[in-house]
Design an enzyme around this catalytic site. Sequence first.
Site, PDB file in Angstrom:
ATOM      1  N   ALA A 131      -1.432   4.065  -0.240  1.00 38.63           N
ATOM      2  CA  ALA A 131      -2.833   4.449  -0.105  1.00 38.63           C
ATOM      3  C   ALA A 131      -3.009   5.775  -0.842  1.00 38.63           C
ATOM      4  O   ALA A 131      -2.041   6.515  -1.057  1.00 38.63           O
ATOM      5  CB  ALA A 131      -3.194   4.598   1.371  1.00 38.63           C
TER       6      ALA A 131
ATOM      7  N   GLY B 193       1.143   1.752   1.643  1.00 35.35           N
ATOM      8  CA  GLY B 193       0.123   0.716   1.512  1.00 35.35           C
ATOM      9  C   GLY B 193       0.417  -0.266   0.385  1.00 35.35           C
ATOM     10  O   GLY B 193      -0.067  -1.409   0.414  1.00 35.35           O
TER      11      GLY B 193
ATOM     12  N   GLU C 125       2.719  -2.746   1.900  1.00 36.22           N
ATOM     13  CA  GLU C 125       1.925  -3.534   2.856  1.00 36.22           C
ATOM     14  C   GLU C 125       1.047  -4.552   2.128  1.00 36.22           C
ATOM     15  O   GLU C 125       0.858  -5.676   2.595  1.00 36.22           O
ATOM     16  CB  GLU C 125       1.081  -2.587   3.718  1.00 36.22           C
TER      17      GLU C 125
ATOM     18  N   GLU D 296       5.249   6.637   5.213  1.00 37.22           N
ATOM     19  CA  GLU D 296       4.125   7.258   5.934  1.00 37.22           C
ATOM     20  C   GLU D 296       4.533   8.409   6.848  1.00 37.22           C
ATOM     21  O   GLU D 296       3.869   9.441   6.890  1.00 37.22           O
ATOM     22  CB  GLU D 296       3.369   6.203   6.754  1.00 37.22           C
TER      23      GLU D 296
HETATM   24  C1  HXC Z   1      -2.465   9.542  -4.603  1.00 33.93           C
HETATM   25  C2  HXC Z   1      -0.646   9.479  -5.966  1.00 33.93           C
HETATM   26  C3  HXC Z   1       0.054   8.677  -5.039  1.00 33.93           C
HETATM   27  C4  HXC Z   1      -0.627   8.325  -3.833  1.00 33.93           C
HETATM   28  C5  HXC Z   1       1.338   9.021  -6.715  1.00 33.93           C
HETATM   29  N1  HXC Z   1       0.186   9.660  -6.993  1.00 33.93           N
HETATM   30  N2  HXC Z   1       1.281   8.426  -5.544  1.00 33.93           N
HETATM   31  N3  HXC Z   1      -1.887   9.897  -5.751  1.00 33.93           N
HETATM   32  N4  HXC Z   1      -1.882   8.796  -3.670  1.00 33.93           N
HETATM   33  N5  HXC Z   1      -0.066   7.563  -2.908  1.00 33.93           N
HETATM   34  C6  HXC Z   1      -0.119  10.435  -8.191  1.00 33.93           C
HETATM   35  C7  HXC Z   1       0.592  11.769  -8.191  1.00 33.93           C
HETATM   36  O1  HXC Z   1      -0.136  12.695  -7.422  1.00 33.93           O
HETATM   37  C8  HXC Z   1       0.564  12.107  -9.666  1.00 33.93           C
HETATM   38  O2  HXC Z   1      -0.721  12.569 -10.005  1.00 33.93           O
HETATM   39  C9  HXC Z   1       0.751  10.744 -10.316  1.00 33.93           C
HETATM   40  O3  HXC Z   1       0.362   9.785  -9.351  1.00 33.93           O
HETATM   41  C10 HXC Z   1       2.187  10.485 -10.713  1.00 33.93           C
HETATM   42  O4  HXC Z   1       3.013  10.664  -9.571  1.00 33.93           O
HETATM   43  P1  HXC Z   1       4.233  11.712  -9.546  1.00 33.93           P
HETATM   44  O5  HXC Z   1       4.453  12.091  -8.138  1.00 33.93           O
HETATM   45  O6  HXC Z   1       4.013  12.819 -10.519  1.00 33.93           O
HETATM   46  O7  HXC Z   1       5.428  10.785 -10.081  1.00 33.93           O
HETATM   47  P2  HXC Z   1       6.962  10.892  -9.711  1.00 33.93           P
HETATM   48  O8  HXC Z   1       7.403  12.324  -9.661  1.00 33.93           O
HETATM   49  O9  HXC Z   1       7.661   9.966 -10.640  1.00 33.93           O
HETATM   50  O10 HXC Z   1       7.082  10.332  -8.222  1.00 33.93           O
HETATM   51  C11 HXC Z   1       6.705   8.977  -7.954  1.00 33.93           C
HETATM   52  C12 HXC Z   1       6.604   8.789  -6.417  1.00 33.93           C
HETATM   53  C13 HXC Z   1       5.630   9.846  -5.862  1.00 33.93           C
HETATM   54  C14 HXC Z   1       7.987   8.907  -5.789  1.00 33.93           C
HETATM   55  C15 HXC Z   1       6.072   7.351  -6.172  1.00 33.93           C
HETATM   56  O11 HXC Z   1       4.412   9.812  -6.600  1.00 33.93           O
HETATM   57  C16 HXC Z   1       5.298   9.637  -4.419  1.00 33.93           C
HETATM   58  O12 HXC Z   1       6.089   9.939  -3.526  1.00 33.93           O
HETATM   59  N6  HXC Z   1       4.071   9.177  -4.143  1.00 33.93           N
HETATM   60  C17 HXC Z   1       3.563   9.007  -2.803  1.00 33.93           C
HETATM   61  C18 HXC Z   1       4.230   7.816  -2.131  1.00 33.93           C
HETATM   62  C19 HXC Z   1       3.768   7.682  -0.704  1.00 33.93           C
HETATM   63  O13 HXC Z   1       4.017   8.560   0.138  1.00 33.93           O
HETATM   64  N7  HXC Z   1       3.030   6.596  -0.404  1.00 33.93           N
HETATM   65  C20 HXC Z   1       2.541   6.354   0.941  1.00 33.93           C
HETATM   66  C21 HXC Z   1       1.149   6.891   1.044  1.00 33.93           C
HETATM   67  S1  HXC Z   1       0.554   6.737   2.692  1.00 33.93           S
HETATM   68  P3  HXC Z   1      -0.908  13.881 -10.943  1.00 33.93           P
HETATM   69  O14 HXC Z   1      -2.405  14.054 -10.954  1.00 33.93           O
HETATM   70  O15 HXC Z   1      -0.170  14.989 -10.288  1.00 33.93           O
HETATM   71  O16 HXC Z   1      -0.319  13.475 -12.258  1.00 33.93           O
HETATM   72  C22 HXC Z   1       0.088   5.122   2.838  1.00 33.93           C
HETATM   73  C23 HXC Z   1      -0.540   4.770   4.150  1.00 33.93           C
HETATM   74  C24 HXC Z   1      -1.006   3.324   4.202  1.00 33.93           C
HETATM   75  O17 HXC Z   1       0.253   4.337   1.973  1.00 33.93           O
HETATM   76  C25 HXC Z   1      -1.940   3.102   5.359  1.00 33.93           C
HETATM   77  C26 HXC Z   1      -3.205   3.888   5.281  1.00 33.93           C
HETATM   78  C27 HXC Z   1      -4.250   3.493   6.280  1.00 33.93           C
END
Ligand code: HXC
Length: 265
Positions: A70, A115, A118, A138
């Site tokens: 998400a 997400g 999921e 999460e």
């Molecule tokens: C918003 C995101 C994002 C996310 C990545 N980006 N994941 N933006 N939401 N979930 C963006 C980063 O901010 C970055 O933007 C660009 O995408 C590239 O990501 P990087 O982090 O620079 O890449 P990298 O270093 O290679 O790392 C990749 C990664 C990391 C390991 C996947 O991005 C990461 O940990 N992302 C979050 C993963 C996560 O926690 N997902 C769960 C979310 S909670 P910029 O602008 O800086 O270039 C969820 C809840 C579901 O899903 C239920 C909700 C109701």
Amino acid sequence: TPQASGPDVRVERDGGIAIVTIDRPAALNALSPDVLRALHAAFESLAADGSAVRGVLLTGAGGRAFVAGADIRAMADLTPEQGEESARLGHRVAGAIEGLAAPVIACVDGFALGGGLELALACDFIYATDASTFGQPEVRLGLTPGFGGTVRLPRAVGLARAKELIYTARRIDAAEAAAMGLVSRTFADRDALFEGARATLAEIEANAAPAVGIAKRVLVAAAGRRTDRAAEIEIAGFGDAFRTEDMREGVAAFIEKREPGFTGA
Ligand code: HXC
């Protein structure tokens, strides 16, 4: 042929196959509310096309991610009520995927996190490249799975493995995901992934479409139900197959020792 879709979600049609691509690579295809609404609209429009759609491939653009979760930025300032509403939106997308009669294969090439995992779990099964990564991160954000992770992940891998993945927020690779049954098949690269997924859809397409649709409906409806209730759902679905011309044709073809000529009716 491209179809009506939002800026972040593309739908292409190739005969009976639809390819739905989440195309927001700058954010690793993170599911913003706009992306979720576009995905919901895409699957609703495929449902409206009825039996013309025989199979769907759901994937992410950009070569790095299926979906990295998400959209974390969009969640920063939400109230609890708004948080619930965003989870509900994700569940509506999952419902649209599960409600589509045609099978949907998640084609994962890269990150499928939170997400994103999921969303893949709402598909009928998951194919992935070797370079893919899966996880429910999460709790590292102080969040919990909200788009069905606590519901579908235990069904896919068993309760204990689901708990371990969710509590640790650990990321696993495609080989480990395949070993625990989360991923059905792995492929060397993206081209092989799509070739394999299309071949599977072709195998499915050779069968009676109404029967595949009934089987999907029964499998989705029976999941998580008590045995006696699940059995009733299966029994009703079995009866429904007898309402189809393809069932008469399939059984007749077997008896007459010939190939069936299914019409989808
Ligand atoms: C918003 C995101 C994002 C996310 C990545 N980006 N994941 N933006 N939401 N979930 C963006 C980063 O901010 C970055 O933007 C660009 O995408 C590239 O990501 P990087 O982090 O620079 O890449 P990298 O270093 O290679 O790392 C990749 C990664 C990391 C390991 C996947 O991005 C990461 O940990 N992302 C979050 C993963 C996560 O926690 N997902 C769960 C979310 S909670 P910029 O602008 O800086 O270039 C969820 C809840 C579901 O899903 C239920 C909700 C109701």
